[in-house]
Design a protein around this motif. Structure first.
Motif, PDB file in Angstrom:
ATOM      1  N   GLY A   1       0.811  -1.214   0.000  1.00 33.57           N
ATOM      2  CA  GLY A   1       0.000   0.000   0.000  1.00 33.57           C
ATOM      3  C   GLY A   1       0.840   1.258   0.000  1.00 33.57           C
ATOM      4  O   GLY A   1       0.448   2.286  -0.579  1.00 33.57           O
ATOM      5  N   GLU A   2       1.999   1.203   0.623  1.00 36.88           N
ATOM      6  CA  GLU A   2       2.888   2.367   0.642  1.00 36.88           C
ATOM      7  C   GLU A   2       3.374   2.719  -0.764  1.00 36.88           C
ATOM      8  O   GLU A   2       3.634   3.879  -1.052  1.00 36.88           O
ATOM      9  N   ILE A   3       3.468   1.737  -1.633  1.00 36.98           N
ATOM     10  CA  ILE A   3       3.865   2.002  -3.026  1.00 36.98           C
ATOM     11  C   ILE A   3       2.823   2.909  -3.681  1.00 36.98           C
ATOM     12  O   ILE A   3       3.155   3.904  -4.339  1.00 36.98           O
ATOM     13  N   ILE A   4       1.538   2.574  -3.465  1.00 36.45           N
ATOM     14  CA  ILE A   4       0.448   3.381  -4.034  1.00 36.45           C
ATOM     15  C   ILE A   4       0.411   4.753  -3.369  1.00 36.45           C
ATOM     16  O   ILE A   4       0.273   5.782  -4.037  1.00 36.45           O
ATOM     17  N   ALA A   5       0.530   4.786  -2.040  1.00 30.21           N
ATOM     18  CA  ALA A   5       0.471   6.059  -1.310  1.00 30.21           C
ATOM     19  C   ALA A   5       1.604   6.990  -1.741  1.00 30.21           C
ATOM     20  O   ALA A   5       1.383   8.199  -1.918  1.00 30.21           O
ATOM     21  N   ASP A   6       2.800   6.443  -1.919  1.00 29.71           N
ATOM     22  CA  ASP A   6       3.926   7.272  -2.359  1.00 29.71           C
ATOM     23  C   ASP A   6       3.638   7.907  -3.720  1.00 29.71           C
ATOM     24  O   ASP A   6       3.903   9.086  -3.945  1.00 29.71           O
ATOM     25  N   ARG A   7       3.074   7.109  -4.611  1.00 31.65           N
ATOM     26  CA  ARG A   7       2.747   7.638  -5.948  1.00 31.65           C
ATOM     27  C   ARG A   7       1.632   8.676  -5.860  1.00 31.65           C
ATOM     28  O   ARG A   7       1.681   9.704  -6.540  1.00 31.65           O
ATOM     29  N   ALA A   8       0.631   8.439  -5.013  1.00 29.85           N
ATOM     30  CA  ALA A   8      -0.460   9.404  -4.841  1.00 29.85           C
ATOM     31  C   ALA A   8       0.078  10.728  -4.294  1.00 29.85           C
ATOM     32  O   ALA A   8      -0.353  11.805  -4.718  1.00 29.85           O
ATOM     33  N   ARG A   9       1.031  10.645  -3.378  1.00 35.22           N
ATOM     34  CA  ARG A   9       1.643  11.873  -2.830  1.00 35.22           C
ATOM     35  C   ARG A   9       2.390  12.653  -3.913  1.00 35.22           C
ATOM     36  O   ARG A   9       2.477  13.880  -3.846  1.00 35.22           O
ATOM     37  N   GLU A  10       2.925  11.947  -4.902  1.00 37.35           N
ATOM     38  CA  GLU A  10       3.595  12.614  -6.013  1.00 37.35           C
ATOM     39  C   GLU A  10       2.591  13.282  -6.953  1.00 37.35           C
ATOM     40  O   GLU A  10       2.881  14.330  -7.539  1.00 37.35           O
ATOM     41  N   LEU A  11       1.415  12.668  -7.119  1.00 34.84           N
ATOM     42  CA  LEU A  11       0.437  13.135  -8.101  1.00 34.84           C
ATOM     43  C   LEU A  11      -0.562  14.157  -7.562  1.00 34.84           C
ATOM     44  O   LEU A  11      -1.157  14.898  -8.355  1.00 34.84           O
ATOM     45  N   VAL A  12      -0.773  14.193  -6.261  1.00 33.43           N
ATOM     46  CA  VAL A  12      -1.814  15.059  -5.698  1.00 33.43           C
ATOM     47  C   VAL A  12      -1.477  16.529  -5.943  1.00 33.43           C
ATOM     48  O   VAL A  12      -0.326  16.945  -5.803  1.00 33.43           O
ATOM     49  N   PRO A  13      -2.480  17.328  -6.351  1.00 34.80           N
ATOM     50  CA  PRO A  13      -2.221  18.762  -6.496  1.00 34.80           C
ATOM     51  C   PRO A  13      -1.931  19.374  -5.120  1.00 34.80           C
ATOM     52  O   PRO A  13      -2.571  19.017  -4.137  1.00 34.80           O
ATOM     53  N   VAL A  14      -0.960  20.252  -5.062  1.00 40.22           N
ATOM     54  CA  VAL A  14      -0.537  20.807  -3.772  1.00 40.22           C
ATOM     55  C   VAL A  14      -0.836  22.296  -3.717  1.00 40.22           C
ATOM     56  O   VAL A  14      -0.393  23.058  -4.576  1.00 40.22           O
ATOM     57  N   ASP A  15      -1.586  22.673  -2.695  1.00 41.15           N
ATOM     58  CA  ASP A  15      -1.813  24.083  -2.393  1.00 41.15           C
ATOM     59  C   ASP A  15      -1.122  24.358  -1.062  1.00 41.15           C
ATOM     60  O   ASP A  15      -0.040  24.901  -1.014  1.00 41.15           O
ATOM     61  N   SER A  16      -1.724  23.865   0.013  1.00 34.77           N
ATOM     62  CA  SER A  16      -1.122  24.036   1.343  1.00 34.77           C
ATOM     63  C   SER A  16      -0.253  22.838   1.736  1.00 34.77           C
ATOM     64  O   SER A  16       0.556  22.925   2.641  1.00 34.77           O
TER      65      SER A  16
END
Length: 143
Positions: free
Chosen positions: A37-52
């Motif tokens: 699951g950490e593999i998916i979470a790491d990729r999601a953290r890379e892809l998520v749009p970042v504001d704050s």
């Protein structure tokens, strides 16, 4: 007519079967799924749009369903263990709005990050689960 038979090695076989049960236990399944699951979470953290940065910081892997309220992904291997991956609601930082970013709203276009993270890591996650479970079973078989 009376017959009897003696089976040599039966106790050894029972011990090996017990070790196999331990190798596929919920504890091992949970550990394997959390790492995958950490593999998916790491990729999601890379892809998520970042504001704050709050949404990115709220993306976690857990076996607690209540924190996710239907947002994010679930990962399981057919047993009683399920892992939840995605923005966590009620955490610090709070990712309560993750589903709005993923799917959009009437006022905002969708900016998917969880589904693309899953899709882009699917093969890697499957291999990790398969290899980790195979290693646990092989270790149990060796004793």
């Amino acid at each position: 007519m009376r017959m009897s038979a003696r089976v040599d090695g039966a106790q050894s076989l029972v011990r090996k079967l017990d070790r196999f049960t331990e190798a596929t236990s919920n504890k091992i399944q949970r550990q394997v799924l959390m790492e995958a699951g950490e593999i998916i979470a790491d990729r999601a953290r890379e892809l998520v749009p970042v504001d704050s940065g709050d949404l990115r910081g709220s993306i976690t892997v857990s076996d607690k369903v209540r924190a996710y309220d239907g947002q994010g992904l679930t990962l399981g291997i057919g047993g009683p263990v399920t892992i939840y991956i995605g923005p966590q609601r009620g955490s610090k930082p709070d990712g309560f709005y993750g589903h709005m970013v993923e799917w959009g709203t009437v006022k905002m276009a969708a900016q998917p990050f969880m589904r693309p993270a899953f899709d882009s890591t699917r093969g890697q996650v499957q291999s990790r689960i398969r290899n980790d479970l195979a290693a646990a079973i092989a270790k149990a078989a060796r004793g």
